[in-house]
Design an enzyme around this catalytic site. Structure first.
Site, PDB file in Angstrom:
ATOM      1  N   CYS A   1     -61.434 -74.201  33.432  1.00  0.00           N
ATOM      2  CA  CYS A   1     -61.974 -75.234  32.536  1.00  0.00           C
ATOM      3  C   CYS A   1     -62.392 -76.478  33.331  1.00  0.00           C
ATOM      4  CB  CYS A   1     -60.904 -75.562  31.499  1.00  0.00           C
ATOM      5  SG  CYS A   1     -61.168 -77.073  30.570  1.00  0.00           S
TER       6      CYS A   1
ATOM      7  N   CYS B   1     -60.922 -79.771  32.197  1.00  0.00           N
ATOM      8  CA  CYS B   1     -59.490 -79.773  32.539  1.00  0.00           C
ATOM      9  C   CYS B   1     -59.301 -80.235  33.981  1.00  0.00           C
ATOM     10  CB  CYS B   1     -58.885 -78.381  32.377  1.00  0.00           C
ATOM     11  SG  CYS B   1     -58.923 -77.730  30.698  1.00  0.00           S
TER      12      CYS B   1
END
Length: 105
Positions: free
Chosen positions: A30, A33
């Site tokens: 991600c 992230c």
């Protein structure tokens, strides 16, 4: 300091901690992230002794993600008194993450 925990460790922390728990649900693939990771680390240092900062990899801990309704990441949840008290979805700058934490201390 941010600690990586599994689902069982998270549950134990939620049940036993007197402090605010700030949990980042994330995954290695991600992008947002990965952008949030250094911000989360930086903010955690400001709250040492006041809040516990942990990260849970949703790919390795799907049961925790399901339990807390995590369908998008990064998703930061705040836990206090054994329950979720707030959430912050997506990448946020350090100032916004600090404000989020302050709200629940």
């Amino acid at each position: 300091m941010v600690k990586h925990v599994n689902a069982a460790e998270l549950e134990e922390l939620i049940k036993t901690s007197e402090q605010l728990i700030v949990c980042d649900f994330w995954a290695t693939w991600c992008g947002p992230c990965r952008m949030l990771a250094p911000v989360f680390e930086e903010v955690s240092e400001s709250y040492e002794g006041k809040a516990v900062f942990v990260k849970v990899d949703v790919d390795e801990n799907g049961e925790a993600a399901m339990k807390y309704g995590i369908s998008s990441i990064p998703n930061v949840l705040a836990f206090k008194g054994g329950k979720v008290v707030g959430g912050s979805l997506g990448f946020v700058p350090a100032s916004a993450l600090s404000s989020f934490v302050e709200k629940y201390l």
